[in-house]
Design a protein around this motif. Structure first.
Motif, PDB file in Angstrom:
ATOM      1  N   ALA A  34       0.876  -1.177   0.000  1.00  0.00           N
ATOM      2  CA  ALA A  34       0.000   0.000   0.000  1.00  0.00           C
ATOM      3  C   ALA A  34       0.911   1.224   0.000  1.00  0.00           C
ATOM      4  CB  ALA A  34      -0.909   0.008   1.224  1.00  0.00           C
ATOM      5  N   PHE A  35       0.983   1.912  -1.140  1.00  0.00           N
ATOM      6  CA  PHE A  35       1.805   3.105  -1.268  1.00  0.00           C
ATOM      7  C   PHE A  35       0.970   4.352  -1.030  1.00  0.00           C
ATOM      8  CE2 PHE A  35       4.668   0.560  -4.104  1.00  0.00           C
ATOM      9  CZ  PHE A  35       5.840   0.772  -3.399  1.00  0.00           C
ATOM     10  N   ARG A  36       1.484   5.259  -0.215  1.00  0.00           N
ATOM     11  CA  ARG A  36       0.889   6.584  -0.022  1.00  0.00           C
ATOM     12  C   ARG A  36       1.743   7.574  -0.804  1.00  0.00           C
ATOM     13  NH1 ARG A  36      -3.277   9.683   0.098  1.00  0.00           N
ATOM     14  NH2 ARG A  36      -2.789  11.717   0.958  1.00  0.00           N
ATOM     15  N   PHE A  37       1.137   8.208  -1.811  1.00  0.00           N
ATOM     16  CA  PHE A  37       1.827   9.164  -2.664  1.00  0.00           C
ATOM     17  C   PHE A  37       1.503  10.585  -2.207  1.00  0.00           C
ATOM     18  CE2 PHE A  37       1.125   5.392  -5.229  1.00  0.00           C
ATOM     19  CZ  PHE A  37       2.382   5.170  -5.771  1.00  0.00           C
ATOM     20  N   THR A  38       2.521  11.399  -2.047  1.00  0.00           N
ATOM     21  CA  THR A  38       2.362  12.823  -1.757  1.00  0.00           C
ATOM     22  C   THR A  38       3.011  13.558  -2.916  1.00  0.00           C
ATOM     23  OG1 THR A  38       2.470  12.399   0.609  1.00  0.00           O
ATOM     24  CG2 THR A  38       2.836  14.661  -0.107  1.00  0.00           C
ATOM     25  N   GLY A  39       2.230  14.297  -3.662  1.00  0.00           N
ATOM     26  CA  GLY A  39       2.689  14.891  -4.906  1.00  0.00           C
ATOM     27  C   GLY A  39       2.140  14.063  -6.061  1.00  0.00           C
ATOM     28  N   THR A  40       2.586  14.360  -7.261  1.00  0.00           N
ATOM     29  CA  THR A  40       2.074  13.691  -8.459  1.00  0.00           C
ATOM     30  C   THR A  40       3.070  12.640  -8.939  1.00  0.00           C
ATOM     31  OG1 THR A  40       0.855  15.669  -9.066  1.00  0.00           O
ATOM     32  CG2 THR A  40       1.236  14.050 -10.812  1.00  0.00           C
ATOM     33  N   PHE A  41       2.559  11.436  -9.193  1.00  0.00           N
ATOM     34  CA  PHE A  41       3.375  10.309  -9.659  1.00  0.00           C
ATOM     35  C   PHE A  41       2.711   9.645 -10.850  1.00  0.00           C
ATOM     36  CE2 PHE A  41       4.919  10.909  -5.426  1.00  0.00           C
ATOM     37  CZ  PHE A  41       6.233  10.489  -5.448  1.00  0.00           C
ATOM     38  N   GLU A  42       3.537   9.003 -11.678  1.00  0.00           N
ATOM     39  CA  GLU A  42       3.044   8.268 -12.845  1.00  0.00           C
ATOM     40  C   GLU A  42       3.588   6.851 -12.915  1.00  0.00           C
ATOM     41  OE1 GLU A  42       3.084  10.451 -16.556  1.00  0.00           O
ATOM     42  OE2 GLU A  42       3.185  12.334 -15.437  1.00  0.00           O
ATOM     43  N   TYR A  43       4.424   6.448 -11.955  1.00  0.00           N
ATOM     44  CA  TYR A  43       4.943   5.080 -11.958  1.00  0.00           C
ATOM     45  C   TYR A  43       5.516   4.725 -10.590  1.00  0.00           C
ATOM     46  CZ  TYR A  43       9.667   6.994 -12.219  1.00  0.00           C
ATOM     47  OH  TYR A  43      10.830   7.662 -11.953  1.00  0.00           O
TER      48      TYR A  43
END
Length: 142
Positions: A49-58
């Motif tokens: 389970a990844f928590r992304f802060t900011g914008t990611f595409e991969y």
């Protein structure tokens, strides 16, 4: 003319703007299931389970092929949806090198949590030396 006060304000604004573009991700949860069959094949399922802060595409994962006869059958899914092999959004790519780099691509996401599942097989992972002991006495999967 630029005086100390204007310089301080400029530096403050610059540091604030840099923070606006900061991005990071972290694994909120990481589960691994290992199964070894009698022929020495290691079936691995990793769920993160990844928590992304900011914008990611991969996202990507390097899989070490040491102490195996190779990594095969690489598969991935995002939020339960299988990702076919390819290089576009919603697809997964593995480069077949050692370590095997697996890259899952998706449409841009910002400040979200997503579940990624990777599956692969480690060939020849369960080996024994002539004395019946695991290689190097480790008995560890790669």
């Amino acid at each position: 003319m630029l005086n100390f006060r204007n310089l301080a304000v400029a530096l403050l604004l610059a540091s604030s703007a840099a923070g606006c573009f900061a991005k990071s991700y972290r694994a909120e949860r990481y589960d691994v299931r290992l199964m070894v069959d009698k022929s020495g094949v290691l079936d691995v399922t990793e769920t993160v389970a990844f928590r992304f802060t900011g914008t990611f595409e991969y996202v990507f994962r390097n899989i070490a092929a040491t102490e195996t006869d190779g990594i095969t059958d690489v598969r991935a899914s995002m939020d339960g949806r299988p990702m076919p092999h390819g290089i576009g959004p919603g697809q997964v790519e593995d480069d077949g090198t050692s370590p095997v780099k697996v890259t899952g691509r998706f449409s841009p996401i910002t400040d979200e949590t997503h579940i990624f599942t990777g599956q692969y097989r480690g060939m020849g992972a369960n080996r024994k030396e002539e004395d019946g002991e695991p290689p190097n006495g480790s008995g560890r999967p790669p």
